[in-house]
Write a protein that holds these residues in place. Sequence first.
Motif, PDB file in Angstrom:
ATOM      1  N   ASP A 421     -10.429  -0.664  11.236  1.00  0.00           N
ATOM      2  CA  ASP A 421     -10.761  -0.710  12.595  1.00  0.00           C
ATOM      3  C   ASP A 421     -10.642   0.828  13.315  1.00  0.00           C
ATOM      4  OD1 ASP A 421      -7.990  -0.069  12.537  1.00  0.00           O
ATOM      5  OD2 ASP A 421      -7.392  -1.307  14.205  1.00  0.00           O
ATOM      6  N   CYS A 422     -10.797   0.748  14.621  1.00  0.00           N
ATOM      7  CA  CYS A 422     -10.818   2.106  15.310  1.00  0.00           C
ATOM      8  C   CYS A 422     -10.259   1.820  16.580  1.00  0.00           C
ATOM      9  CB  CYS A 422     -11.932   3.011  15.276  1.00  0.00           C
ATOM     10  SG  CYS A 422     -13.600   1.919  16.112  1.00  0.00           S
ATOM     11  N   ASN A 423      -9.534   3.047  17.354  1.00  0.00           N
ATOM     12  CA  ASN A 423      -9.107   2.789  18.598  1.00  0.00           C
ATOM     13  C   ASN A 423      -8.853   4.191  19.083  1.00  0.00           C
ATOM     14  OD1 ASN A 423      -7.957   1.241  20.598  1.00  0.00           O
ATOM     15  ND2 ASN A 423      -6.942  -0.082  19.276  1.00  0.00           N
ATOM     16  N   HIS A 466      -5.128   2.179   0.495  1.00  0.00           N
ATOM     17  CA  HIS A 466      -6.105   2.402   1.849  1.00  0.00           C
ATOM     18  C   HIS A 466      -5.458   2.141   2.897  1.00  0.00           C
ATOM     19  CE1 HIS A 466      -8.802   1.642  -1.631  1.00  0.00           C
ATOM     20  NE2 HIS A 466      -8.237   0.635  -1.783  1.00  0.00           N
ATOM     21  N   VAL A 467      -5.854   2.667   4.055  1.00  0.00           N
ATOM     22  CA  VAL A 467      -5.652   2.560   5.606  1.00  0.00           C
ATOM     23  C   VAL A 467      -6.476   1.601   6.209  1.00  0.00           C
ATOM     24  CG1 VAL A 467      -4.877   3.701   7.541  1.00  0.00           C
ATOM     25  CG2 VAL A 467      -4.438   4.719   5.451  1.00  0.00           C
ATOM     26  N   ILE A 468      -6.071   0.341   6.549  1.00  0.00           N
ATOM     27  CA  ILE A 468      -7.049  -0.637   7.074  1.00  0.00           C
ATOM     28  C   ILE A 468      -6.917  -0.374   8.794  1.00  0.00           C
ATOM     29  CG2 ILE A 468      -7.992  -2.779   6.909  1.00  0.00           C
ATOM     30  CD1 ILE A 468      -6.327  -2.990   4.091  1.00  0.00           C
ATOM     31  N   LYS A 469      -5.720  -1.125   9.043  1.00  0.00           N
ATOM     32  CA  LYS A 469      -5.572  -1.313  10.553  1.00  0.00           C
ATOM     33  C   LYS A 469      -4.585  -0.196  11.190  1.00  0.00           C
ATOM     34  CE  LYS A 469      -7.600  -5.085  11.660  1.00  0.00           C
ATOM     35  NZ  LYS A 469      -8.587  -5.197  12.806  1.00  0.00           N
ATOM     36  N   ILE A 481       0.508   0.832  11.395  1.00  0.00           N
ATOM     37  CA  ILE A 481      -0.674   1.109  10.413  1.00  0.00           C
ATOM     38  C   ILE A 481      -0.379   0.212   9.305  1.00  0.00           C
ATOM     39  CG2 ILE A 481      -1.727   2.534   8.926  1.00  0.00           C
ATOM     40  CD1 ILE A 481      -0.541   5.045  10.204  1.00  0.00           C
ATOM     41  N   GLY A 482      -1.479  -0.717   8.911  1.00  0.00           N
ATOM     42  CA  GLY A 482      -1.524  -1.702   7.875  1.00  0.00           C
ATOM     43  C   GLY A 482      -2.220  -1.269   6.771  1.00  0.00           C
ATOM     44  N   CYS A 483      -1.541  -1.224   5.627  1.00  0.00           N
ATOM     45  CA  CYS A 483      -2.148  -0.543   4.364  1.00  0.00           C
ATOM     46  C   CYS A 483      -2.485  -1.475   3.403  1.00  0.00           C
ATOM     47  CB  CYS A 483      -1.138   0.472   3.648  1.00  0.00           C
ATOM     48  SG  CYS A 483      -0.318   1.744   4.840  1.00  0.00           S
ATOM     49  N   GLY A 484      -3.200  -0.763   2.116  1.00  0.00           N
ATOM     50  CA  GLY A 484      -3.816  -1.962   1.188  1.00  0.00           C
ATOM     51  C   GLY A 484      -2.738  -2.381   0.299  1.00  0.00           C
TER      52      GLY A 484
END
Length: 642
Positions: A421-423, A466-469, A481-484
Amino acid sequence: MSKKPISFGKITLNFQKETSNDGASSGFGSFGRPIQEQKEIEELSDDLENQHVHQVMGIKNFGKKAKNYDIQEMMERAKKTAQEVAKKSMESKSKDADRDVIGPLPPNLGQDENNDDIGPPIPSNLIDKDNENTIITKQGGEDSYDELSDSDDEELPLEKRIPNTHEVEMHHGSKAVVALAVDPSGARLATGSIDYDVSFWDFAGMDSSMRSFRTLQPCENHPIRALQYSATGDSILVVSGSAQAKVLDRDGFEVLECVKGDQYITDMAKTKGHTASLNSGCWHPHIREEFMTCSQDGTLRLWLTENPKQHKSVIKPRQQGGLKTNPTACAFSRDGNTVACGCFDGSIQMWDHRKNFVNTSCVLRDAHQKQTEISSIAFSYLGSYLASRGNDDTLKLWDLRAFKKPLNIFSNLFSRYEQTDCNFSPDDTMVFTGESLQRNQEVGKLLFYNTKTFETVTSIEVTKSHVIKAIWHPKLNQIFIGCGNGVVKCYYDNKRSLRGAKLCIVKTNRKRQSVEVVSSQQIITPHALPLFKQEKLRTNKKKMEKERLDPVKSRRPDLPITSGQGGRVAASGSTLSSFVIRNLGLSKRVNDEQDPREAILKFAKEAEENPFWVAPAYKNTQPKTIFADEDGPSDAKKPKSE
């Protein structure tokens, strides 16, 4: 002698002049005593009565009459005072306008220039230096990032505004965390992963160990795609790989489940729900009962929590040629008037929420590369910008007022997941997104870009995955931050952040004290009563022999019975023939339990003495019975005679 006629004088009412009490006027004049004398007599009588009551009961002023007021005189006095105040207010109008902070008052409500201001003076920090006639007011009673970012914070560079001085790590599991949600108050955090689990974190109840208070699998064996708290924070939307979205309460208990549509119907508008796996979903920012989901069946559907058995509205995005396309990301604008989605054909399509969803209000066909997922779209807080993140390794910034070409394209942003995502930052000065690891990279980063100059502000090295959320909460001023690798990280500033993870760090992790288990020992008391006598331990052999005698523990089969009891019937009555014989009223009762051979042989002696069937037939022709030779061959096997 003529009589003189009696004449009556004029009787007139004059409210302006007092009537004279003298009898100079013509006519009869006034009857009774004069008014003044009558008042004195009444007052004297009242005084005598009060003195008498005081002597008898000891009470003064008993039964005193109410004072009389001249209403007309009071009205004249009030009118004269109002005219004087209006005259003075007109004279001091200019001076009152200069002294007043908010603005000039109406002339009829003005004050005397000699009067001082009522109340304490206005604080100096609330008065703008450039314009002293305006007051800067702060709306809302809660602490938020807007209150923390004062004039000193506005002078800070963008890199210093990012709350990344401290970090906290939370472990969700071993699989990638692709869904993240923080409630509007910032009290709870919900994380979802592709391992089907949803974990709930309570910052006020956690200690420094940072453990979730509940983990569950709301959608069974379906990976979690998206999570979001409602506008009031009392429920959470769970979007999984199934075709049915669910709504849970704050504690994780299911509130409702959307209905599944009929997958054999071609027109998706005729079905009551989605027929394929979901991609994303979100709540309406202002209507607390409404939420939206998008699916692989090529539709967006609006739902109401009051009626989960059928969607409220259905939206079908189309390609350039009119064929359907799958929406991969959806979002509401900040004011809730616009519904937007990013589609698999690379387009971004928008509809007006206040109208029917037949025609789009805005369409951009070539927003991203075709046949790639648009993983996220986000509106700015002011509502003028739009950010879109795609799996074509780009992040694009759009101006909704000129929605034809992007303001800037941030490229070389590798994305491995469909939920990256992006914000925007709470003050809309920055836009941020996560980056997945490539072959040569070792650390996943969270990248921040300036929305005005489009330059890279900074990048935070989050973890070796990975950096996802990523969510920047405006009230807490913290970044989640949610990671892989199943890790959830929280970044905060010790000075400019509020509550959230700061509540957990100060609490020490106290281990539970292990309770000592005391084994019960046998106390031998030879003279104890039988009531308190403990059963001696037996060997396994004796124990098995004792259990063998117990019909329940040994599972002994049921013994045969002679008559029916407890739902069972005897063997004699269990066959159909015995039932028919016993119920058709035979003269003799047939005993089914005796041996049939014995039943037949008991008639052999009587048959031999008194033959009835076979013997009388051969009595004349064959008085002596001749049996066939058992040793010789049978007639069929006799050899032919020559």
